[in-house]
Design a protein around this motif. Structure first.
Motif, mmCIF file in Angstrom:
data_model
loop_
_atom_site.group_PDB
_atom_site.id
_atom_site.type_symbol
_atom_site.label_atom_id
_atom_site.label_comp_id
_atom_site.label_asym_id
_atom_site.label_seq_id
_atom_site.Cartn_x
_atom_site.Cartn_y
_atom_site.Cartn_z
ATOM 1 N N ILE A 147 0.833 -1.203 0.000
ATOM 2 C CA ILE A 147 0.000 0.000 0.000
ATOM 3 C C ILE A 147 0.867 1.251 0.000
ATOM 4 N N ALA A 148 2.074 1.149 0.532
ATOM 5 C CA ALA A 148 2.996 2.296 0.540
ATOM 6 C C ALA A 148 3.524 2.611 -0.851
ATOM 7 N N SER A 149 3.316 1.706 -1.803
ATOM 8 C CA SER A 149 3.770 1.912 -3.177
ATOM 9 C C SER A 149 2.719 2.686 -3.968
ATOM 10 N N ASP A 150 3.093 3.823 -4.518
ATOM 11 C CA ASP A 150 2.160 4.636 -5.321
ATOM 12 C C ASP A 150 1.654 3.842 -6.514
ATOM 13 N N ASP A 151 2.572 3.114 -7.163
ATOM 14 C CA ASP A 151 2.206 2.334 -8.346
ATOM 15 C C ASP A 151 1.160 1.283 -8.002
ATOM 16 N N PHE A 152 1.339 0.599 -6.859
ATOM 17 C CA PHE A 152 0.388 -0.434 -6.441
ATOM 18 C C PHE A 152 -0.993 0.171 -6.209
ATOM 19 N N ARG A 153 -1.059 1.261 -5.470
ATOM 20 C CA ARG A 153 -2.362 1.862 -5.162
ATOM 21 C C ARG A 153 -3.076 2.290 -6.437
ATOM 22 N N GLU A 154 -2.351 2.912 -7.348
ATOM 23 C CA GLU A 154 -2.960 3.378 -8.603
ATOM 24 C C GLU A 154 -3.494 2.212 -9.429
ATOM 25 N N LYS A 155 -2.703 1.138 -9.533
ATOM 26 C CA LYS A 155 -3.122 -0.006 -10.347
ATOM 27 C C LYS A 155 -4.310 -0.729 -9.727
ATOM 28 N N LEU A 178 2.384 -4.745 9.995
ATOM 29 C CA LEU A 178 2.980 -3.776 9.084
ATOM 30 C C LEU A 178 2.176 -2.484 9.005
ATOM 31 N N THR A 179 0.945 -2.517 9.468
ATOM 32 C CA THR A 179 0.066 -1.370 9.315
ATOM 33 C C THR A 179 0.646 -0.109 9.946
ATOM 34 N N ARG A 180 1.291 -0.255 11.087
ATOM 35 C CA ARG A 180 1.772 0.906 11.810
ATOM 36 C C ARG A 180 2.854 1.660 11.045
ATOM 37 N N GLU A 181 3.574 0.959 10.135
ATOM 38 C CA GLU A 181 4.676 1.585 9.428
ATOM 39 C C GLU A 181 4.189 2.612 8.408
ATOM 40 N N CYS A 182 3.010 2.441 7.889
ATOM 41 C CA CYS A 182 2.478 3.392 6.898
ATOM 42 C C CYS A 182 0.992 3.588 7.168
ATOM 43 N N PHE A 183 0.697 3.904 8.414
ATOM 44 C CA PHE A 183 -0.689 3.947 8.887
ATOM 45 C C PHE A 183 -1.549 4.901 8.062
ATOM 46 N N LEU A 192 -1.211 6.013 5.002
ATOM 47 C CA LEU A 192 -1.461 5.541 3.640
ATOM 48 C C LEU A 192 -2.482 4.413 3.628
ATOM 49 N N VAL A 193 -2.404 3.523 4.616
ATOM 50 C CA VAL A 193 -3.382 2.442 4.719
ATOM 51 C C VAL A 193 -4.774 3.016 4.912
ATOM 52 N N GLN A 194 -4.883 3.971 5.805
ATOM 53 C CA GLN A 194 -6.175 4.613 6.084
ATOM 54 C C GLN A 194 -6.726 5.274 4.821
ATOM 55 N N LYS A 195 -5.858 5.967 4.091
ATOM 56 C CA LYS A 195 -6.264 6.643 2.853
ATOM 57 C C LYS A 195 -6.684 5.629 1.789
ATOM 58 N N PHE A 196 -5.923 4.540 1.669
ATOM 59 C CA PHE A 196 -6.237 3.511 0.680
ATOM 60 C C PHE A 196 -7.603 2.879 0.955
ATOM 61 N N VAL A 206 -5.106 0.478 16.558
ATOM 62 C CA VAL A 206 -5.427 0.387 15.128
ATOM 63 C C VAL A 206 -6.938 0.275 14.940
ATOM 64 N N LEU A 207 -7.577 -0.539 15.777
ATOM 65 C CA LEU A 207 -9.035 -0.710 15.682
ATOM 66 C C LEU A 207 -9.776 0.588 15.983
ATOM 67 N N ASP A 208 -9.213 1.419 16.836
ATOM 68 C CA ASP A 208 -9.859 2.688 17.169
ATOM 69 C C ASP A 208 -9.779 3.680 16.019
ATOM 70 N N LYS A 209 -8.781 3.506 15.140
ATOM 71 C CA LYS A 209 -8.581 4.458 14.046
ATOM 72 C C LYS A 209 -9.244 4.005 12.742
ATOM 73 N N ILE A 210 -9.295 2.698 12.514
ATOM 74 C CA ILE A 210 -9.822 2.183 11.239
ATOM 75 C C ILE A 210 -10.887 1.131 11.528
ATOM 76 N N HIS A 211 -11.997 1.198 10.807
ATOM 77 C CA HIS A 211 -13.019 0.163 10.953
ATOM 78 C C HIS A 211 -12.742 -0.973 9.977
ATOM 79 N N PHE A 212 -12.646 -2.171 10.510
ATOM 80 C CA PHE A 212 -12.469 -3.370 9.689
ATOM 81 C C PHE A 212 -13.735 -4.215 9.772
ATOM 82 N N ASP A 213 -14.118 -4.790 8.630
ATOM 83 C CA ASP A 213 -15.305 -5.650 8.616
ATOM 84 C C ASP A 213 -15.070 -6.911 9.445
#
Length: 369
Positions: A220-228, A250-255, A257-261, A287-294
């Motif tokens: 998710i930290a890769s711009d190319d991956f997110r765009e594709k 790994l979520t904490r390393e690019c939190f 960007l994950v949230q935005k994605f 992490v659960l307090d910041k992002i809702h996961f199904d």
């Protein structure tokens, strides 16, 4: 042959030192009994093709050249590889044998065929090259492991797992994943698996089965991956039964960007998200307090703790209830026997996954099942 400068002074001989190909050719000239062709490879290596099947004569030549060239305060590393007729292959194998020569401290050369260090090095490089070739050709296979709804024992969905076989030899994810991660190519594998899963959904139209694909936060930290991925989602409809599993560690390393994605994906589709490898640490709860996961998938390490009856059961149950209060379902991983299944029922988790409930299987086996 790799020629290394090993001198402190600069004198009239520096011109010869800098032209190592000319210098080596000069030293090889007296050996009339050996036909050879020498040329520069990369910046500091020379490949010499020798028309000679007498190993001892070649070694004698190497030793003599090493002795002669030492007068110029130069040292050489030599890797020997019997030619196969494939020029590109011979160059790669020769240079690789040369690179590991430094480990052979008591020799002036490293013979690829006889050196275990060189052979091990080359075997690893061959595996890496094969993995990268399979990545380019998208030859990774999808295996499907069932997720079971525990209240009625019905199939809820499957986790899509990447598997690789090269020339009928199975390459474990424990081998190819670290290699791709070290090469910063794991996002390419994640994209391939997403694309193959979407194609399978479109072909089979099995919308009563949920398909979960692993997505690394590194990807998710890769711009190319997110765009594709966003483009792929936009080009496909009816992806209600597709789910992305994001690894918590790994979520904490690019939190951010994950949230935005997640937000961008949810704006254009009804794809679900699950948090993989959930543990009991405070960071996981944050992490659960910041992002809702199904769905939140509880890591198998939690089950291992409960198997040992070392306490903590009530604490785990409180966490399960907390996850449910966030309007997320809970899946317990690693269910291997009836005792594990009993623990899952006691915790009142919604889904279960593990070898007792279903092993990873090929797509064709899954279709039959």
């Amino acid at each position: 042959i790799r020629v290394n400068n090993n001198y402190d002074d600069v004198n009239d001989l520096s011109r010869h030192r800098n032209d190592s190909l000319a210098l080596l050719t000069k030293q090889l000239a007296p050996f009339k009994c050996i036909n050879y062709k020498a040329f520069r490879y990369l910046d500091d290596a020379i490949i010499i093709f020798v028309d000679c099947h007498d190993d001892m004569l070649i070694y004698k030549c190497i030793d003599e050249v090493s002795r002669q060239i030492s007068k110029y305060h130069l040292i050489i590393d030599v890797g020997i590889k019997e030619t196969t007729g494939d020029c590109c292959s011979d160059i790669k194998l020769s240079s690789s044998a040369m690179l590991v020569n430094s480990a052979e401290k008591n020799k002036n050369y490293c013979h690829y065929e006889y050196s275990q260090i060189a052979k091990s090095y080359m075997d690893n490089r061959a595996i890496e090259n094969s993995i990268n070739e399979c990545l380019i050709n998208e030859e990774f296979d999808c295996y499907l492991q069932p997720k079971i709804r525990l209240d009625n024992s019905e199939l809820y969905g499957v986790e899509v797992l990447a598997r690789l076989s090269i020339r009928n030899q199975t390459i474990s994810p424990e081998i190819f994943v670290p290699i791709l991660e070290s090469q910063s190519k794991i996002h390419m594998l994640d994209y391939i698996m997403i694309k193959k899963t979407i194609n399978y959904i479109n072909e089979r139209s099995r919308f009563d089965v949920n398909f979960s694909v692993n997505v690394s936060s590194t990807s998710i930290a890769s711009d190319d991956f997110r765009e594709k991925v966003l483009a792929l989602i936009s080009a496909n409809n009816d992806l209600d039964n597709l789910e992305f599993e994001i690894t918590e560690t790994l979520t904490r390393e690019c939190f951010d960007l994950v949230q935005k994605f997640i937000r961008e994906v949810r704006e254009i589709s009804r794809i679900k998200f699950s948090l993989d490898d959930f543990s009991t640490g405070n960071s996981s709860l944050l992490v659960l307090d910041k992002i809702h996961f199904d769905t939140v998938k509880i890591d198998r390490s939690i089950l291992e703790i409960l198997r040992k009856n070392e306490g903590g059961y009530n604490h785990i149950k409180e966490i399960v209830n907390y996850i449910k209060s966030k309007e997320s379902t809970v899946c317990l991983e690693g269910i291997e026997d009836r005792n594990d299944l009993a623990i899952a029922h006691e915790l009142k988790v919604t889904f279960g996954q593990g070898w007792l409930l279903g092993k990873p299987m090929t797509v064709s086996d899954f279709n039959l099942k």
